[in-house]
Write an enzyme that holds these catalytic residues in place. Sequence first.
Site, PDB file in Angstrom:
ATOM      1  N   THR A  59       0.846  -1.194   0.000  1.00  6.70           N
ATOM      2  CA  THR A  59       0.000   0.000   0.000  1.00  6.70           C
ATOM      3  C   THR A  59       0.880   1.243   0.000  1.00  6.70           C
ATOM      4  O   THR A  59       1.961   1.255   0.585  1.00  6.70           O
ATOM      5  CB  THR A  59      -0.930   0.053   1.234  1.00  6.70           C
ATOM      6  OG1 THR A  59      -0.157  -0.104   2.421  1.00  6.70           O
ATOM      7  CG2 THR A  59      -1.999  -1.009   1.181  1.00  6.70           C
ATOM      8  N   ASN A  61       1.133   4.894   1.380  1.00  5.50           N
ATOM      9  CA  ASN A  61       0.570   5.714   2.469  1.00  5.50           C
ATOM     10  C   ASN A  61       0.595   7.180   2.073  1.00  5.50           C
ATOM     11  O   ASN A  61       1.597   7.660   1.551  1.00  5.50           O
ATOM     12  CB  ASN A  61       1.379   5.515   3.753  1.00  5.50           C
ATOM     13  CG  ASN A  61       1.097   4.173   4.391  1.00  5.50           C
ATOM     14  OD1 ASN A  61       1.298   3.138   3.754  1.00  5.50           O
ATOM     15  ND2 ASN A  61       0.618   4.172   5.605  1.00  5.50           N
ATOM     16  N   GLU A 141      -4.359   4.608   3.325  1.00  6.04           N
ATOM     17  CA  GLU A 141      -3.481   3.727   2.550  1.00  6.04           C
ATOM     18  C   GLU A 141      -4.167   3.348   1.260  1.00  6.04           C
ATOM     19  O   GLU A 141      -5.370   3.091   1.255  1.00  6.04           O
ATOM     20  CB  GLU A 141      -3.230   2.426   3.302  1.00  6.04           C
ATOM     21  CG  GLU A 141      -2.479   2.574   4.576  1.00  6.04           C
ATOM     22  CD  GLU A 141      -2.390   1.221   5.255  1.00  6.04           C
ATOM     23  OE1 GLU A 141      -2.192   0.208   4.581  1.00  6.04           O
ATOM     24  OE2 GLU A 141      -2.551   1.196   6.471  1.00  6.04           O
TER      25      GLU A 141
HETATM   26  C1  LIG Z   1      -8.390  -2.573   0.578  1.00  3.26           C
HETATM   27  C2  LIG Z   1      -7.845  -2.640   1.964  1.00  3.26           C
HETATM   28  C3  LIG Z   1      -8.669  -3.050   3.002  1.00  3.26           C
HETATM   29  C4  LIG Z   1      -8.177  -3.123   4.313  1.00  3.26           C
HETATM   30  N1  LIG Z   1      -9.009  -3.512   5.295  1.00  3.26           N
HETATM   31  C5  LIG Z   1      -8.544  -3.581   6.566  1.00  3.26           C
HETATM   32  C6  LIG Z   1      -9.401  -3.991   7.640  1.00  3.26           C
HETATM   33  O1  LIG Z   1     -10.591  -4.270   7.459  1.00  3.26           O
HETATM   34  N2  LIG Z   1      -8.874  -4.053   8.896  1.00  3.26           N
HETATM   35  C7  LIG Z   1      -7.551  -3.731   9.150  1.00  3.26           C
HETATM   36  O2  LIG Z   1      -7.141  -3.819  10.285  1.00  3.26           O
HETATM   37  N3  LIG Z   1      -6.725  -3.332   8.150  1.00  3.26           N
HETATM   38  C8  LIG Z   1      -7.188  -3.249   6.891  1.00  3.26           C
HETATM   39  N4  LIG Z   1      -6.369  -2.850   5.878  1.00  3.26           N
HETATM   40  C9  LIG Z   1      -5.075  -2.300   6.224  1.00  3.26           C
HETATM   41  C10 LIG Z   1      -3.987  -3.303   6.318  1.00  3.26           C
HETATM   42  O3  LIG Z   1      -4.005  -3.825   7.617  1.00  3.26           O
HETATM   43  C11 LIG Z   1      -2.748  -2.494   6.053  1.00  3.26           C
HETATM   44  O4  LIG Z   1      -2.614  -2.338   4.676  1.00  3.26           O
HETATM   45  C12 LIG Z   1      -1.571  -3.046   6.721  1.00  3.26           C
HETATM   46  O5  LIG Z   1      -1.673  -2.688   8.077  1.00  3.26           O
HETATM   47  C13 LIG Z   1      -0.266  -2.516   6.181  1.00  3.26           C
HETATM   48  O6  LIG Z   1      -0.027  -1.226   6.617  1.00  3.26           O
HETATM   49  P1  LIG Z   1       1.468  -0.693   6.654  1.00  3.26           P
HETATM   50  O7  LIG Z   1       2.030  -0.816   5.259  1.00  3.26           O
HETATM   51  O8  LIG Z   1       1.350   0.738   7.110  1.00  3.26           O
HETATM   52  O9  LIG Z   1       2.229  -1.546   7.606  1.00  3.26           O
HETATM   53  C14 LIG Z   1      -6.831  -2.782   4.572  1.00  3.26           C
HETATM   54  C15 LIG Z   1      -6.006  -2.378   3.516  1.00  3.26           C
HETATM   55  C16 LIG Z   1      -6.495  -2.298   2.235  1.00  3.26           C
HETATM   56  C17 LIG Z   1      -5.592  -1.865   1.126  1.00  3.26           C
END
Ligand SMILES: Cc1cc2nc3c(=O)[nH]c(=O)nc-3n(C[C@H](O)[C@H](O)[C@H](O)COP(=O)(O)O)c2cc1C
Length: 205
Positions: A59, A61, A141
């Site tokens: 992702t 940010n 993100e």
């Molecule tokens: C389409 C999408 C849906 C997501 N849905 C959730 C969710 O329902 N719950 C959650 O805790 N994180 C969700 N995430 C976030 C992920 O946990 C997140 O991308 C992950 O923590 C990585 O973040 P970082 O790169 O900052 O470490 C989602 C991310 C995306 C792209």
Amino acid sequence: MNFVLLFESIILIILYMTSSRPFDKPIPKSPESPYPIVTNFCDIVSGFGRGSAELGIPTANIPIDQVPNAARDLEQGVYFGFARIESIDKEERIEPRENHRNVEYNYGKYLEQSNGDFDILPVVFSIGLNPFYHNKHRTLEIHIIHEFKRDFYGAKLKFNILGYIRPELDYTTAEALIADINKDIVIAKRVLDTDDYKKFMQVLL
Ligand SMILES: Cc1cc2nc3c(=O)[nH]c(=O)nc-3n(C[C@H](O)[C@H](O)[C@H](O)COP(=O)(O)O)c2cc1C
């Protein structure tokens, strides 16, 4: 694994990917207020890096203070839209991260026109606190639905938010979170491929 079992598993996976979930919100035929929400070019900064490393779903940010209030004020959840990247001409640098995985800020230097990296691309957003990871601050993100060959931290991203898919949820396993994100991607691709949504690509030109 015998073939019958394999076939049954494939059918179950397809059924799961195409059936709607109890928490999915119906998506209107075309964007409804407050959408579209359109941003200017924002910085792509590093998050905690778990998206790529632990989930296999990278992702980008975006600093929350760079997006319009309308986006900042959205309820926590998963959204979809389009985005376009622009690289910037700046010296590469390495930024250390708390988890010791260094981040290479190359400002999009290695992106390729021929790979479609600068096209207007479909995206899914997660806006909120990532309950699975217990974040303390709200993040925005973006997973860009495209195969990039290289990272592009430091590049700029302009995007629009066109609709809402579901609330952010907590999960007991990373696999369950990954399965739901993959389902979000299927939903976003399907909706964004309709004429009523595709016409919102133009505002990013
Ligand atoms: C389409 C999408 C849906 C997501 N849905 C959730 C969710 O329902 N719950 C959650 O805790 N994180 C969700 N995430 C976030 C992920 O946990 C997140 O991308 C992950 O923590 C990585 O973040 P970082 O790169 O900052 O470490 C989602 C991310 C995306 C792209």
